[in-house]
Design a protein around this motif. Structure first.
Motif, PDB file in Angstrom:
ATOM      1  N   THR A 165      20.666  73.176  24.100  1.00 48.30           N
ATOM      2  CA  THR A 165      20.072  73.239  22.757  1.00 48.30           C
ATOM      3  C   THR A 165      19.794  71.825  22.254  1.00 48.30           C
ATOM      4  O   THR A 165      20.587  70.909  22.469  1.00 48.30           O
ATOM      5  CB  THR A 165      21.011  73.956  21.774  1.00 48.30           C
ATOM      6  N   VAL A 166      18.657  71.668  21.593  1.00 45.35           N
ATOM      7  CA  VAL A 166      18.231  70.352  21.124  1.00 45.35           C
ATOM      8  C   VAL A 166      17.920  70.424  19.638  1.00 45.35           C
ATOM      9  O   VAL A 166      17.112  71.246  19.205  1.00 45.35           O
ATOM     10  CB  VAL A 166      16.966  69.875  21.880  1.00 45.35           C
ATOM     11  N   VAL A 408      15.505  75.408  22.439  1.00 43.86           N
ATOM     12  CA  VAL A 408      16.542  76.005  23.286  1.00 43.86           C
ATOM     13  C   VAL A 408      15.970  76.111  24.691  1.00 43.86           C
ATOM     14  O   VAL A 408      14.924  76.738  24.897  1.00 43.86           O
ATOM     15  CB  VAL A 408      16.969  77.398  22.779  1.00 43.86           C
ATOM     16  N   CYS A 409      16.619  75.468  25.653  1.00 39.85           N
ATOM     17  CA  CYS A 409      16.160  75.492  27.045  1.00 39.85           C
ATOM     18  C   CYS A 409      17.174  76.258  27.889  1.00 39.85           C
ATOM     19  O   CYS A 409      18.374  75.975  27.829  1.00 39.85           O
ATOM     20  CB  CYS A 409      16.033  74.067  27.594  1.00 39.85           C
ATOM     21  N   LYS A 524      18.353  62.645  28.359  1.00 40.41           N
ATOM     22  CA  LYS A 524      17.965  63.713  27.428  1.00 40.41           C
ATOM     23  C   LYS A 524      19.097  64.736  27.292  1.00 40.41           C
ATOM     24  O   LYS A 524      19.405  65.200  26.188  1.00 40.41           O
ATOM     25  CB  LYS A 524      16.705  64.417  27.926  1.00 40.41           C
ATOM     26  N   LEU A 525      19.677  65.111  28.424  1.00 41.81           N
ATOM     27  CA  LEU A 525      20.744  66.120  28.406  1.00 41.81           C
ATOM     28  C   LEU A 525      21.988  65.607  27.695  1.00 41.81           C
ATOM     29  O   LEU A 525      22.608  66.325  26.899  1.00 41.81           O
ATOM     30  CB  LEU A 525      21.095  66.539  29.834  1.00 41.81           C
ATOM     31  N   VAL A 531      13.193  66.795  24.743  1.00 36.34           N
ATOM     32  CA  VAL A 531      13.273  68.094  25.430  1.00 36.34           C
ATOM     33  C   VAL A 531      13.232  67.874  26.939  1.00 36.34           C
ATOM     34  O   VAL A 531      12.256  67.319  27.459  1.00 36.34           O
ATOM     35  CB  VAL A 531      12.112  69.009  25.000  1.00 36.34           C
ATOM     36  N   PRO A 532      14.271  68.297  27.654  1.00 38.28           N
ATOM     37  CA  PRO A 532      14.280  68.129  29.116  1.00 38.28           C
ATOM     38  C   PRO A 532      13.192  68.976  29.782  1.00 38.28           C
ATOM     39  O   PRO A 532      12.690  69.940  29.213  1.00 38.28           O
ATOM     40  CB  PRO A 532      15.677  68.619  29.522  1.00 38.28           C
ATOM     41  N   MET A 533      12.864  68.622  31.006  1.00 40.78           N
ATOM     42  CA  MET A 533      11.861  69.369  31.764  1.00 40.78           C
ATOM     43  C   MET A 533      12.344  70.791  32.016  1.00 40.78           C
ATOM     44  O   MET A 533      13.532  71.019  32.267  1.00 40.78           O
ATOM     45  CB  MET A 533      11.605  68.690  33.113  1.00 40.78           C
TER      46      MET A 533
END
Length: 552
Positions: A165-166, A408-409, A524-525, A531-533
């Motif tokens: 989550t970002v 949300v990824c 990023k993580l 936002v990560p890939m």
């Protein structure tokens, strides 16, 4: 050692003290410290991660001197993990570094609990069998995982976590939250108090464009049954109305209003991405829910109640002519402090008040929205049996400020992707000329792993027998495509030949590039910013091209 704020000055400007603190408390494990792994970790060590553990059971060989800058001639015959770890420690002695002389494959098979101690694992140069095993282990331990691999002139990077989550996604472009077509009472009242038909030409050219657009949008809706401009013709007509209100061609505020008129046309309410988040099953919280989902639950309540269908206001406004022009006016005015006389015209004060008062109205609304959501968060925490003050005020404020940009990824297990890729998507990539090389390398890397499992070496790894290796790799790739449901599809002969020519070599230039991408995703993580890939990143060094395959 320099003070941290000086040492990390440039990156602090990007992800701030909170992001840097997340890096400095992170524990990173690197599997295999060849050039790809070493380059990835080098970037993270320079960035100031808390601790690193290098896992590699091999010794430094002559070939390593040509592709890994973190070993030298004195390292020959020594533990590669030890040499690389020592070099990395020299780059930043604030980072705690240790090494383990063991092959990662052995750890994965015999000691899976080893990985649970880390924040994130960077796994480089693993074949498919061990990628699948490690992915299961890290998912179970809730440890973030990043795969990176370079192979000749190609390479890939793939993230695998259950959910990420970002809050601070920091998009490059995002529409200002000005509510021009849906003003709250205070903003509407402020706009109504300013006369667009004021006779003074100086006052007319200093009306903030937000006020102009609020009033003109209101005027339009009154004459169009409450509807905003929607068609191309209506939008053009709206801009013409703005032009008609200009007294002279040098009125920058009206030019700004015309340029920003598209903000009036934006639909009211929340965007589709935010809609999905507040309607997600995770927004039905319990005592095990993360802080993000507790705040998302409070946000959902706010949107349905106090927000009237809108997210909390961000509270910032862009620069406008009314303020920049004021600076020019003040430069022309003689200001004497204390012993000198202070002379500022009443008009300048009025112009200054316009912008400052507008700013205060936005900030007050933003603060009021935050206080409502903060109280809802506290109430939810109490309801699910957690400490009502366990989520810091600063985090809730950041959540409110970035509510429209939340992300949300979720990442599919790599085993699921390999065994059951979305067939339509895969076939589309295989038949799309623009993606043929990227998906070709993706398939061939998997085929090369199957080849190695069957023949105990990678295609082209040893001198001689190249034609046989090409034939075997082609058969393996076709078999893999058939297993995936892509019967009748194949890869170009040139690509298969190139893959054999690579001979599983780890070239430093490619490894450094792939390592740079991998370390960027790790940051990023860890910082939970940007936002990560959301797919498999493939680098094509032949055409100098990078592409993302979303086989979810």
């Amino acid at each position: 050692m320099a003070e941290p704020k000086t040492k990390y000055d440039r990156q602090l400007r990007i992800w701030g003290e909170q992001g840097q603190a997340a890096l400095e408390t992170a524990s990173i494990c690197l599997l295999n410290c060849g050039p790809t792994g070493s380059e990835t970790l080098k970037n993270l060590v320079l960035g100031g991660v808390g601790s690193i553990t290098v896992v590699d059971g091999s010794k430094v060989e002559l070939g390593d001197l040509g592709n890994n800058f973190m070993v030298d001639e004195s390292s020959l015959g020594q533990s590669k993990a030890k040499c690389v770890c020592s070099f990395l420690q020299e780059l930043n002695d604030a980072v705690k570094a240790k090494f383990i002389e063991e092959y990662p494959q052995a750890l994965i098979d015999t000691n899976p609990s080893f990985f649970s101690q880390f924040t994130l694992v960077v796994a480089t140069q693993l074949v498919e069998e061990f990628m699948v095993k490690l992915d299961r282990i890290c998912r179970q331990a809730n440890v973030m995982l990043v795969f990176a691999r370079s192979y000749g002139l190609t390479g890939l990077v793939r993230i695998s976590v259950k959910e990420h989550t970002v809050i601070e996604s920091k998009p490059d472009h995002f529409l200002d939250d000005l509510r021009l077509n849906n003003p709250w009472p205070e903003l509407r009242g402020f706009a109504e108090g300013i006369d667009l038909n004021v006779q003074d030409p100086v006052a007319h050219k200093h009306i903030p464009y937000v006020v102009i657009l609020v009033k003109m949008a209101d005027e339009w809706t009154k004459s169009h049954g409450g509807a905003l401009p929607s068609t191309r013709e209506e939008k053009r007509e709206f801009k013409e109305l703005l032009k008609a209100r200009m007294v002279s061609m040098d009125e920058d505020n009206y030019k700004e209003a015309i340029d920003a008129s598209f903000k009036v046309f934006a639909p009211r309410g929340i965007n589709s991405d935010l809609m999905r988040i507040v309607n997600d099953n995770c927004a039905e919280v319990d005592s095990n829910s993360s802080d993000f989902w507790v705040m998302a639950a409070a946000l959902k309540e706010f949107i349905a109640n106090e927000g009237g269908g809108e997210a909390p206001l961000e509270g910032s406004i862009p620069d406008m002519t009314s303020s920049t022009e004021l600076v020019i006016d003040l430069d022309k005015i003689s200001c004497y402090l204390f012993s000198l006389k202070l002379r500022i015209t009443a008009l300048s004060i009025l112009l200054f008040r316009h912008y400052v008062n507008l700013q205060k109205i936005y900030q007050a609304k933003s603060e009021a929205d935050f206080l409502v959501i903060e109280q809802r968060v506290r109430n939810i925490l109490k309801k699910i049996g957690r400490d009502p003050h366990s989520i810091p005020k600063a985090m809730i404020k950041s959540f409110c400020k970035n509510a429209r940009k939340l992300k949300v990824c979720r990442y599919r297990l790599i085993e699921d992707e390999y065994n059951n890729p979305p067939l339509a998507e895969l076939q589309k990539y295989l038949t799309d000329e623009d993606y043929s090389f990227a998906v070709g390398f993706y398939i061939l890397l998997r085929a090369a792993d199957r080849y190695a499992a069957n023949f105990n070496s990678f295609p082209g790894q040893f001198d001689g027998g190249m034609d046989e290796d090409i034939s075997r790799l082609k058969s393996t790739a076709i078999s893999l495509l058939n297993d995936l449901g892509c019967n009748g599809l194949t890869l170009t002969e040139d690509l298969i030949n190139e893959m054999c020519r690579f001979g599983a070599a780890e070239l430093h230039a490619v490894a450094a590039f792939v390592g740079g991408i991998a370390s960027q995703e790790v940051i990023k993580l860890l910082t939970k910013q940007f936002v990560p890939m959301s797919g498999t990143y493939v680098f094509n060094g032949i055409d100098h091209k990078s592409q993302l395959l979303t086989l979810y």
